[in-house]
Each structure stands twice: as C-alpha cells, then as structure tokens.
Design a protein around this motif. Structure first.
Motif, PDB file in Angstrom:
ATOM      1  N   GLU A 325       0.834  -1.212   0.000  1.00  0.00           N
ATOM      2  CA  GLU A 325       0.000   0.000   0.000  1.00  0.00           C
ATOM      3  C   GLU A 325       0.862   1.253   0.000  1.00  0.00           C
ATOM      4  O   GLU A 325       0.540   2.245  -0.666  1.00  0.00           O
ATOM      5  N   ALA A 326       1.954   1.214   0.754  1.00  0.00           N
ATOM      6  CA  ALA A 326       2.857   2.363   0.752  1.00  0.00           C
ATOM      7  C   ALA A 326       3.439   2.563  -0.643  1.00  0.00           C
ATOM      8  O   ALA A 326       3.586   3.703  -1.122  1.00  0.00           O
ATOM      9  N   ALA A 327       3.757   1.470  -1.317  1.00  0.00           N
ATOM     10  CA  ALA A 327       4.309   1.569  -2.670  1.00  0.00           C
ATOM     11  C   ALA A 327       3.280   2.188  -3.613  1.00  0.00           C
ATOM     12  O   ALA A 327       3.602   3.059  -4.420  1.00  0.00           O
ATOM     13  N   ALA A 328       2.039   1.744  -3.483  1.00  0.00           N
ATOM     14  CA  ALA A 328       0.991   2.289  -4.356  1.00  0.00           C
ATOM     15  C   ALA A 328       0.827   3.784  -4.100  1.00  0.00           C
ATOM     16  O   ALA A 328       0.694   4.587  -5.033  1.00  0.00           O
ATOM     17  N   GLU A 329       0.861   4.146  -2.821  1.00  0.00           N
ATOM     18  CA  GLU A 329       0.708   5.569  -2.479  1.00  0.00           C
ATOM     19  C   GLU A 329       1.890   6.373  -3.027  1.00  0.00           C
ATOM     20  O   GLU A 329       1.714   7.455  -3.600  1.00  0.00           O
ATOM     21  N   SER A 330       3.096   5.841  -2.859  1.00  0.00           N
ATOM     22  CA  SER A 330       4.280   6.544  -3.339  1.00  0.00           C
ATOM     23  C   SER A 330       4.234   6.707  -4.862  1.00  0.00           C
ATOM     24  O   SER A 330       4.493   7.787  -5.388  1.00  0.00           O
ATOM     25  N   ALA A 331       3.900   5.629  -5.557  1.00  0.00           N
ATOM     26  CA  ALA A 331       3.847   5.708  -7.017  1.00  0.00           C
ATOM     27  C   ALA A 331       2.811   6.736  -7.462  1.00  0.00           C
ATOM     28  O   ALA A 331       3.039   7.499  -8.405  1.00  0.00           O
ATOM     29  N   ALA A 332       1.676   6.770  -6.744  1.00  0.00           N
ATOM     30  CA  ALA A 332       0.632   7.732  -7.106  1.00  0.00           C
ATOM     31  C   ALA A 332       1.095   9.159  -6.880  1.00  0.00           C
ATOM     32  O   ALA A 332       0.644  10.090  -7.555  1.00  0.00           O
ATOM     33  N   LYS A 333       2.011   9.357  -5.930  1.00  0.00           N
ATOM     34  CA  LYS A 333       2.532  10.698  -5.645  1.00  0.00           C
ATOM     35  C   LYS A 333       3.855  10.958  -6.362  1.00  0.00           C
ATOM     36  O   LYS A 333       4.660  11.779  -5.913  1.00  0.00           O
ATOM     37  N   GLY A 334       4.121  10.235  -7.427  1.00  0.00           N
ATOM     38  CA  GLY A 334       5.321  10.509  -8.219  1.00  0.00           C
ATOM     39  C   GLY A 334       6.613  10.151  -7.525  1.00  0.00           C
ATOM     40  O   GLY A 334       7.660  10.748  -7.773  1.00  0.00           O
ATOM     41  N   GLY A 335       6.555   9.188  -6.625  1.00  0.00           N
ATOM     42  CA  GLY A 335       7.791   8.708  -6.025  1.00  0.00           C
ATOM     43  C   GLY A 335       8.124   9.360  -4.697  1.00  0.00           C
ATOM     44  O   GLY A 335       9.253   9.253  -4.211  1.00  0.00           O
ATOM     45  N   GLN A 336       7.147  10.029  -4.100  1.00  0.00           N
ATOM     46  CA  GLN A 336       7.398  10.600  -2.766  1.00  0.00           C
ATOM     47  C   GLN A 336       7.555   9.448  -1.764  1.00  0.00           C
ATOM     48  O   GLN A 336       6.852   8.446  -1.843  1.00  0.00           O
TER      49      GLN A 336
END
Lengths: 349, 349, 349, 349
Positions: A325-336
């Motif tokens: 889930e953290a990966a999905a969130e990060s990817a959605a935020k452009g790698g934050q």
C-alpha cells in the motif's frame, strides 16, 4: 503424535497443492475440501480415501476434529472466511495476500491474537531451501550487518488485467525481505516509481526503494517487459555477501567472503578513514531439493503444537500489505517517500 | 586533407591516451603536450618526433597552427582552461565531466556558441562499438518507442575519497543514456536514493530513477559493495529489446525481436485491451573491436571540418552535469523528484 | 641473499617477458640480452641500466657472473644453445617445447644431469594460481584418486602454417597434465585422432585420449574451428572434483565436494555393488592475480639455490615431447594406441 | 482423414507417454493398451473412454482396426514382439534401442521391408524443435560441409546396473548424429575408449571418435562422474556453426555465421594456402516449445499414409545399434578403430 485435522477451503489454482501436501504430511489429517463448486472439490479430493467434500464452510467448522483450515480462495474473500474460522476457534493458514487491504489484514491479526489461534500466511517462497538458508545467514549474524538487498524479478510476463506489476510480482520479494531481514534492519519507508510505456492502463515496469534501519537500503525491480528472465537477489552484509540466482539450479546460492571495512579511528590529522577490502573464498552450499509447500504445512503444524507464532505469521502478511500500500501511495505521488510503521516486526500497529 | 594541429593539455592519467590517439590519427597533427610538470609532458611526448612541450597554455594558444586543444586536467580547472581556449578561437575537447558545476558548464556552452567553435565532451564510452550500435537502433526507429532503460554498474569497488558512488560511476550511464535516447524520450526528472551502510561518509550504493517523455522510465543502479561485477544495460523498445553485457566479450549485444503489443481498440463493451506477445529470434551482431578513443578524436575532427556540433557536444556534457546535480539534490531531500530542464536536447537552457 | 646473474637469449616474442620478469625479481640480476639482431636486443634491454647486449653467446658464457641462461629462441635452436650453456656449466631455463624432438630432449636431460646443473622448462601455465592450486589438491590427496581429466581448448583460431592443432595447442594441456598428475596416475598410452575438414594440410580438430595408471583416463580436445572459445579442464577425483574455467575470471576454480562411492563388499548372493552419491558444497577459492612468469623465474632461482630439480624440470619437458610424438604417431596410424615409457615421472628414459 | 487404430504394447515407464500422445492426436485412435500386468494397463488407459486392455498380443493383432502397434517393452523383447506385429501386417513403432543386437535389428528391417510396412524407431530427441532445426540446417546446405560434431553429455549420473555409460547415454547422441548428418558425411569407423576408475565393473567415462566421410570428425563424451551437468553439441560447418545447449532454455540454439576459408589456389611459388576468417552475426532462433513425442506419433502416421520410410526408420535404429556395437568392440580392443558398413544411409547392410 496425533495428526491434526485440517480442511482446505478453495479448490482452484492453489488448493490442489495444499491438498496434496496436507494429505502426504504425517503432521496432518486432511478431512475436508470445501468449494462452491463441489464437483471441483470432489475431483481434487477424489483419490484420497476419507476426505469429505462440501460447499458449506459452516459444515466444516462444525466438525470438532477440524483443528485448522487453509484458505486458498480469491483474495477478496480472505477476510470474511478467515474471521469465520478464527471466530470458530480454528487456526488458519491463508494464501497470500493475507487480505485485500492492510486495514483488513490488521483486523485478522487482532482477531487471531484475541482468540489465541495461530494465523499464518502462506508465503511459500520463504520455505524454499535457498531462502531458508539466507534467513539463517542473516539471523545468525554470519553475514554481519545488512548493507543492502537488491532483488530483480523480470521477464516478458503476462500483463495482468486487474493488478499492476507491483501487486503481481513484488509480494514475492517483499515477503522474502520481511522473512530474511532481522528487525534491526527493517525498512523505514517506501519510494516507488512505475511506468506504463505500453499504455496497458497500469504500471508494467516498477522500482521500489526502501531505506533500512541501520543505514542500509533495499531495492526491488519488477518488470513485465524484459526480453530476458531474471530472478536474482543480492544480500550485501558486512561480513559476507550472498547472491541468490533462482534460475541457476546447479548453483542457486553463492556466499562470498568479501567485504569492505572502514576503520572509524581517524588515521591522522586529516582524519581520513581507512578503507580495506577482504576477498576470500566463495561457497555454494549444497541445498536439498525439497518442495517449499511441504515446509509450509510442517511449520503450520509446529507453530500450533508449540503455541508460538508461525515464522510467516499474520503480522508478516500484514507488513507485506503495508509495504504494497505504501508503494501504491508513493507511485501515485510521483515517487514521494511513504513512511512505514516503526513498531518493529511482530507487533501489529 | 590537411591534418589539424592539436595540443593536449594535461599529461596525467588520461592525457597519454589522447596523445597516442591524436598522434596516430591521419586527421590530426599533434603539436604540443602541455603540463605544469614538463618532465611528465616530455615523457609522454618523448617518442614522438616534432611534438613540443610546455607548461604555459599561452605559448600553446599563440601557435597559429594549433586549431584545437584537448583538455585532460582535473575537473576543477576545466572551466578556466576551456574558456581561455575558446576565447583564443580554438575548438576544444574536454575530458568528462565538462565542468565542476552545471552553471560553469552552461558558461562554456554559451561561450563556444558565441565564438562559433566546436566544444566536445569526451564521453568515451559512447564511442564503443556496442553503444554506437545501440544509438543506431534507437535513433533509426528499429527498436521502436523506448519503454525503459535499466543500467547496472556494480562491483566491489574502490571507495573514492572525494566523490560518492553517483559521481564516480553514474556519469558513464548518464552519458550513454543521453547519447542513445532520442529527444522525444528524454528524461523528465530524477529521483535518487543512496545509502552509506559502511559509514564511509558518502553514498556507496545508489539508485537513480528517471521518468522519460513518452511514458517510459530509466533506472541506474551503481554500487561499490557488490560481491560480483556487473556492467549490464537493457533497453526495452516497442519493436525490439537490447541487452548489452559489457563483460561478455563473445556476446556483448543481444537484440531480441520480442515485444508486447496492446491494441488500443476497445474489444467489447467492457473496453478491455488486447495484449499480445511477440517472441522472435535473437541476433548478437558481430562488432568490431576498435578503440573507443579513436572514434572520439575522429568525431572531433569531423565536427570541426563539417562545421557541426560533435555527437557528444558541450550540451550533452551539460545535460549530464544537470542530471548529476539533480540526483545529488534528490538524494539530499530523501528521494524527492527533481525536475530536469525541458528545452530538449541540443538546446542549452 | 645475493641475486644470481642471468642472461636472456632471444629477444623475439617471449624474450621481453623474461627480461621484464628477471629484471624485476629480487632473486635475479639480469646481465645480458643476446640476439642476432642486436638492435632488437638493445630495444628490449634499453631502459634497464646495466644490462649488456650481444649477438654472441660465447661472450655471454665467458662472463663468470652469469650463473644461468634463459633461452627464448625458435625451437629448432634449443638443443644447440642449451647444450652449449650446459657444457659451460650454466643452469638453463628453456622456453617450451624443450627441444624439437624427444630424442634431442633426452640428450639435454642427460647432459644437465651429468653436469649437475638445473634444466628447467618454461611451462608457464603451470605457474598460474589456478594450476598451482590444482596441483596442491591432486598431490595432497585432497581430491582423492584421479578418475579422469578432461580438457577442452577450442576457438576459431589461427591456422598455423607449420604445425597442426596438436602441436599448437595440446602442449599447454599436456604440460598441465604432467604437472598436476601424481606419478601413480601417469598416462600409459596415447590415442590421437585428428581431422582436416578444411583442407589446410594439417589437423585442425584433434582428440587425444590417454588411459591413466589406476584405471582413470585423460582426454584433450583441441580445435581451431570452434565458433566459441572454451578453455576448460575438469579433474574428477574420488573425494572431490575440480572445474577450472580459465575464461571465467570471477570464478576460475570450482571445487565440488561430490563423488560416487562403490562399496566393494558383495551385498548379497547376487554380489551387486553398492553405489552411493555424495553431493556437498562447492567452494570457489580466492586466487591471487599474480603473473605466472614471475613464479617461473622464482622457481628457477629456488631450484638452483636448493640444488633440486625445478617443478617443471627437463624431464617434464621431455615427457611432454614424448606425449606429442606419441600423439603424432597415433594419429598417423588412424588412432592406434601408442604406449608411453613407463619409468615413471622424474626418471628420464 | 480417418484416424488410424493403434495399440500400445507395454505400460511401464515410457508406455504412458505414448498412450497420452496417441490419445490426444487427431491422426490416431488408440484402441488397446497391452501389458502382462493388466492392472497397470488399466491404470494407464483408465481415463480414456473406449480403450481396451489385454495381456495378450494375439488379441490385439486379431483386431482388424489396429493398423499399427507401438512397442515400449524392455529391449530384450523387441525382436519377438516386433516380428509378430510385422508378420501380422502391422506398422510398428519401437522404443529405442530397436533391438538387443544389430543382427536382430537387421532382421526387423528386412522383415518390415519384405512385408511392406513402416518400421519406425522412437528416437524421441530427434523430434525436439532444436534437433529438427539442426537437421534443416545440415540438410538444406545452409551450414555448408560438416566439419565436425562434438557432443558432451555428462553429469553425476546414476551408475546403471546392467549397461555401461556408452549404452546408457551415447544412443541419444548417436541417434541425433544419424538424424542430422547427410549421407555424404556419414561416419566411417568408431574408436572408443572408456574408463572405470570407480571399479563399477563397467565404463563410467567414455569417449567415442568417428571420422566422417568428407574429412570431418564426430566425437561424443559421455560421463557418469562429472560434477557439473552438460548437454551440449557443436556442429561445425563450412558456412555456419551451431551450438546446441539443451540446458539453456532461453537460448538453446546459437547459429554462428563464422568460418574459416582456405583458398585452394596456390598463392605464389611457395604454394601456400590462403586462410581467411569470417566472423558475422550470431542468431538464436525462436523455437516452439512443443513436446517431442507429439512429433514422433505424427511422423509415424504421416509415414504410413504417405507410404514412405519414417524419418527415424528401422534403418536408422539399426545404424545406431551398429555404432554401439562397434564402440563396444573398439573399447574392448583398447581403442582400435572399428569400421562401419559403408552402404550409405537408408540401405540396410
């Protein structure tokens, strides 16, 4: 030692493998195969003498000789079925992913804890001889401090209709990471960047980077668009370094007695550090060619009998969900970078 | 065709290689070797008949037969020496990095443009037969749209006292990336994460991720702590895919006729995409075993004679510096994406 | 310890390597380079302070400080030059092959023995770290009884104008074989079959098979027509097995703890043998990356000082010649086995 | 097209594979499974609707809808069973080896010829996509004249109680050799040398060398005592060269556009030959991943329908037996060359 009664729920892709391993294990007595499609359940159970078939989980759970259930249904149904089994006081082995969301996964972990039953996640890869050996090396201290883990899992792969490349392939690497990393080197955050250059509607190439406690770093490369197939993980330690090449059956594990040592003492007034290198022998250990799933069912029985968490317990399944889930969130935020809970392994947040 | 007069500035590590290649090239007449240490300069030039030696750049630039200078001094002096040569109307070949900072690099590019001289950066790797062939494949359209570039450059390497692993190793990959990527697939931003698990005082393991125009992604893994040595780059294209393994002399380049094709037409009312795979032959082309630096000096002469920018001109050196600075900024900010200038290749910002 | 004076005879292809290694060795003082072409000799000796140059071997041998000579001239001249040096009481290192014929080689061995000087053959390959380690493993008994040696040395190679593929490539393998095989596993005979499918006028593909004392077998495959380059030797022992891949710099030697064990006791009235397998770890030892020729010149000095035969003494050079001549005879007779002298290693026949 | 009726004789190790492939082939209708152990036969046939089971070959042969039989019994019974089927006018597919001796094999070939039925030997390896492609390359002339074939088939293998390493492993290589070599490059003689260094009572390491018509050479290395597993065949041709590595699923076949060319014209009065080298691209063709045995049963049906010999007909099985017997004779005589019949392929002697 009396074998434990077990029921397998779900007779689809993975269920037959569970059936075969429970049926041939001295620790277990397989009593039920349960599936909506009872013809399918019967085909899977057919050659086994006294295994019963049903479409009704209630019937299974009302059998007092069923001590445990193994759930191999689609992920969307894991939470409901697992809760039902836990409520009925049964130990549960769940196919990965533990649940559809980390929130659901946390519910399962809490329920199992409250009920005092074993909740185990079937992270099959962790029970291969290679990964078992890596865990021994990392947990015994033999390889020293973990400096980095770099995992590559790529090939010209089937583009999945429902999940992206992170959810399709990275769970393998993340569950292995969780299994082999001691708590003092646990991941701190996740930075994920994916790409969809073929317009598939989801990431087909993905990179996951995770700083580790202690200053190290973990990295995973998953890719459906690679012309060559690679399944390789490198674990760099301060004392030894491991290369695991799962496609090299004659030499899957290579353990290098190599390293860099930095003397912390200032050498002179310029206070420069002293760097030295160690290049010793490499050892490729002989590994048994045993089926990983056999280790899974044995560990499940042992955890129940010894009243301890399984090595891939519910919490490990939950940690993998949180990383995804953290990966999905990060990817959605452009790698934050997205931080991970810091309570440590074994403690659900 | 009259050979062009050239002076080599700097007789240290790289200078002798330049001296050797200029001296043996029909396009050039080597006239000077210039170094503060004239004994060293003499040793380097010694066996060559009419090459003069000096510690004074002014003397070199006052020689009207010197059409061009090649600078192989430490990076800190590149800007001053290059500007002096440009001001004197000379064409300049500069060892990489072009300058110590992108700001300085931009000054050099602007000065050369104003003076109408050729400014070329010595990105030697770009002139190896392997990289030249990759560029042909990417620029001719033969491999189709660029989907991703994944580059791994790792081994148990010398920890540098002054630079981190990004500045030590990634310039090779970044200059190659810049060379082979057509402008329509140029990088948009840089996300960099490094780790220093040995307390060396600088990153020893690093990951660079760069989304590309057109939806693709580039990724670079540099590492001083790897037990095995890998120098491998994969270029995924929509028509073909390339694997370049620089440590496999018998098969450096493998060109796969493989791919994934997604039909954009909705197939039915569920609008699902149609995915198909293509798996054709692989070709490993025969490549000449020529010295890359010979290609560098030839390209320098050709660019001057044809009045055109060199293939690795000052702007390419500047773009590499910008990517390195963006990587350093990103790493310092914990992996935050840092955008790159969007003017396109060939146009200094 | 006083360095020994040495002269290098022959300044052609191999001479400069000897010059470089003698000059940089603390055990030696290089005094002369001798060649008909004194310009060439001067070029080779030029940078070395007090090395004298001559075209006259007599002048060299009249220098009382010359304790030893190293001969790197064409094979046809080895016998005459070596005999002259031995007659003058000098120790001699001879480039391989020891002489043009086994008969000549035997003369040299006898003369050196009579004169009480060291006669050493420059089997350079034997002094590589890999072959030195193999010899330790075979002579210490660590790998047990030698079951077989299989050596492959093939590539798309230059077809030699004067010698066939046996004389061009097999001397490497035969000298290694002689070096690593303990006397109780010495070859008994040679069966050679070659082919000349390109009408080159000499064998371009060749196979050598040599039954060994003790029931084992050695085999060599040499080939100028192979599309891929292979340099690989397998040594099968009853306790361990070795794979030496000289083209795999990161893992040249692999030592397998594998084996087949046959119980000699009849198991039952059917008197069947009991076969069991052992599959243990593999170890790839760290090997120094030292120049083999440095080991050659050190061994030459040590043998002289210790008054013992060199490890690759004249007799070993003679045994290699005998195997080559036996191979030529066998090939000429369509592969008929040609016996080898049975006196044992160390004893010239 | 009407499917042909077929009976499988023998339900042991290989029979079930034949049953599965006949049953799923559109060219065949499987009617019988015949085995002394009818329980076993029933188990093998059980899931297939209308397949009958018997222990009596006579019953099978009295069924007029049985056009062909496939024999998968121990080798000792091949001759009797095959003759019975031929006498009954049936086409026969025989598992390899065709018969226990070449003399018996010749009887079968003659009987089939007299009866006008198809006699095919199940050389399964020949129907793999790799070997099929090699045959195309050798028979179309694309690789030019055959210069050599070198085949290595080694690993730490089970020591067979009844046969030596030649009879255990070499039949694979010999049947492939026979399949891919055009008649003008057929083997002329066999030289075999084996060793039994573990006192197993039979050769455990073996080398087979076979000069070919046209000046080339074939060589086979079989070994039960190798620490590593190798299955590799090189085919050197005057125009192209092929490497087949059966353990490299991602690149089984590599076709090199490499070669040596020798100009026959004398260049000058010294009449030296001109040698030139050609080093072009390498192509690794995409190969289908089809089951070889499917190709076997299809070829059997096609040969019957088209009234032609199968590609691996009885004569090929006989030639393999002759090579094996020649090898045994040669090995028994210490490696003396044993000539092979020279009548050419396709003609039983």
């Amino acid at each position: 030692m009396q074998p434990l009664g077990v029921a397998v729920i779900g007779a689809g892709y993975w269920g037959p493998n569970l059936v075969r391993n429970f049926a041939s294990s001295g620790s277990w007595r397989l009593r039920w195969v349960c599936d909506f499609d009872t013809d399918r359940a019967r085909a899977v159970a057919g050659h086994l003498g006294d295994v019963r078939v049903t479409a009704d989980l209630g019937e299974v759970l009302s059998d007092p000789e069923v001590a445990a259930v193994a759930i191999a249904t689609p992920a969307a149904s894991h939470t409901e079925l697992t809760l039902a089994a836990i409520d009925a006081g049964r130990h549960v082995l769940v196919e990965k992913p533990l649940a559809a969301t980390a929130a659901d996964g946390a519910k399962l972990v809490a329920a199992a804890q409250a009920a005092g039953v074993v909740l185990m996640c079937d992270h099959t890869y962790c029970y291969t001889p290679s990964v078992m050996r890596i865990r021994e090396l990392t947990h015994s201290g033999e390889i020293g401090d973990i400096q980095y883990i770099d995992s590559v899992r790529i090939n010209l792969g089937l583009i999945q209709p429902d999940v992206d490349v992170f959810w399709d392939l990275a769970p393998h690497d993340l569950s292995i990471l969780d299994f082999v990393l001691p708590a003092e080197f646990a991941p701190l955050s996740v930075t994920a960047l994916g790409a969809d250059p073929v317009n598939a509607g989801r990431s087909c190439v993905g990179y996951l980077t995770m700083p580790l406690r202690g200053g190290g770093i973990a990295h995973i490369h998953v890719n459906w668009l690679s012309p060559t197939k690679i399944r390789k993980t490198v674990v760099g330690g301060s004392r030894k370094m491991i290369v695991w090449d799962d496609l090299e059956p004659s030499q899957r594990l290579s353990i290098y007695d190599k390293g860099v040592e930095i003397s912390e003492r200032p050498l002179d007034d310029r206070a420069r550090r002293l760097v030295s290198y160690r290049v010793g022998d490499m050892v490729a250990p002989a590994l048994a060619e045993t089926e990983a799933l056999r280790g899974v069912v044995t560990e499940f029985a042992d955890a129940i009998r010894e009243g301890r968490p399984a090595r891939t317990d519910g919490s490990s399944g939950l940690r993998v969900l949180r990383m995804l889930e953290a990966a999905a969130e990060s990817a959605a935020k452009g790698g934050q970078a997205v931080p991970l809970p810091t309570e440590g392994k074994g403690l659900p947040a």
